[in-house]
Scaffold this motif. Sequence first.
Motif, short mmCIF file in Angstrom:
data_model
loop_
_atom_site.label_atom_id
_atom_site.label_comp_id
_atom_site.label_asym_id
_atom_site.label_seq_id
_atom_site.Cartn_x
_atom_site.Cartn_y
_atom_site.Cartn_z
N LEU A 104 0.85 -1.19 0.00
CA LEU A 104 0.00 0.00 0.00
C LEU A 104 0.88 1.24 0.00
O LEU A 104 1.84 1.35 0.78
N THR A 105 0.56 2.16 -0.91
CA THR A 105 1.40 3.33 -1.13
C THR A 105 0.55 4.59 -1.00
O THR A 105 -0.55 4.68 -1.55
N ARG A 106 1.08 5.56 -0.31
CA ARG A 106 0.35 6.82 -0.12
C ARG A 106 0.34 7.62 -1.42
O ARG A 106 1.36 7.74 -2.10
N ASP A 149 5.06 10.87 2.47
CA ASP A 149 5.56 9.50 2.49
C ASP A 149 6.32 9.16 3.76
O ASP A 149 6.42 8.00 4.14
N ALA A 171 2.61 4.80 8.79
CA ALA A 171 1.46 4.15 8.19
C ALA A 171 0.33 4.05 9.21
O ALA A 171 0.58 3.78 10.39
N PRO A 180 -8.18 5.82 6.78
CA PRO A 180 -7.46 5.58 5.53
C PRO A 180 -8.44 5.21 4.42
O PRO A 180 -9.36 4.41 4.62
N LEU A 235 -8.58 3.46 0.87
CA LEU A 235 -7.81 2.56 0.02
C LEU A 235 -8.46 2.46 -1.35
O LEU A 235 -9.68 2.33 -1.46
N TRP A 264 -5.08 8.98 1.82
CA TRP A 264 -5.46 8.17 0.68
C TRP A 264 -4.29 7.28 0.27
O TRP A 264 -3.16 7.75 0.11
N TRP A 265 -4.58 6.00 0.05
CA TRP A 265 -3.57 5.00 -0.29
C TRP A 265 -4.06 4.16 -1.47
O TRP A 265 -5.26 3.99 -1.67
N TYR A 266 -3.10 3.65 -2.25
CA TYR A 266 -3.48 2.76 -3.35
C TYR A 266 -2.65 1.48 -3.28
O TYR A 266 -1.56 1.44 -2.68
#
Length: 339
Positions: A214-216, A222, A226, A281, A283, A300-302
């Motif tokens: 999972l990446t911001r 960054d 987390a 969060p 996702l 927000w994370w993807y």
Amino acid sequence: MIERLWSGRSPLYWLLLPLSLLYGAITGLIRLSYRLGWRKSWRAPVPVVVVGNLTAGGNGKTPVVIWLVEQLRARGLRVGVVSRGYGGRATRYPLLLSAESTPAEAGDEPVLIYQRTGAPVAVAPQRAEAVKALLAAQPLDVVITDDGLQHYALARDVEIVVVDGERRFGNGWWLPAGPMRERASRLASVDAVIVNGGTAGEGELPMRLQPGQLTRLQTTADGAQAPDFSQAIAMAGIGHPPRFFATLQGLGIRPLRTYAFADHQAYQPAALRALTPHGEPLLMTEKDAVKCRGFAADNWWYLPVTAQLPEPQAGALLQQIIRGVTRRKAQTGEGSRAH
């Protein structure tokens, strides 16, 4: 509702069968017109590999395109990608993507492919025009087209069909009563069938989407710690959102709430921020992230995913493409760069 219709769980699809028969007749006549030479296909001076599907909705084509680009470039080939650019509205076509290209003008999938691979990408409603633009900009050995199996105006050398291994072909009917763009018998004429999840049949290549970290979205944050993803909210605007939610479940993340949006949907910042009123969060898929990065909040994370295909079947498919490049170069007198 659509899922119930297309899976055959709702008898209402019978009401749409006349339209499906009309759709099948029209698409069949279009394909026949190219086979009989009534309409002409344009053949590029380099091999064209089509990655498409037989059904509407997300099957996993874009991860396969990215996998092909990375694998072929690792073997020394110069690879370009073309797409219809669905969801984008450029002021002119063909459009060659750059670092400044947005999903609003180029479509979300082409931007995702460009950002993930760095390969040259062009979009145009007429894919032949996109191929010509790529070749005019730089020399290439092979062009991959994201979708376009039914776009017979562009001749192709290799056809790859991606199938959702869980949903397969639903009730088997053409649109709109079912999910089919072409009947399942079309698989007999393609070069490879890649099955995303589920169980692959004989002669099919099984594929798994391997999730990354999972990446911001907001890169300026960054360095921040987390969050607790057990309190996350999940959203997905892809062809089959339940696949993303199931992937999160497989990672041990059980979102408090999930939101499914239409594929290629344009998002409004305020609407997405309203999904996490307490700063939970949020996702999303990487495809969603390319549309949201410009206005992303720091919560927000993807989740990126990577296609994984087994050897030796995957290697055989790559070698088929490379042999096509070698043959085409021999015909044109150009020395081969393939390894």
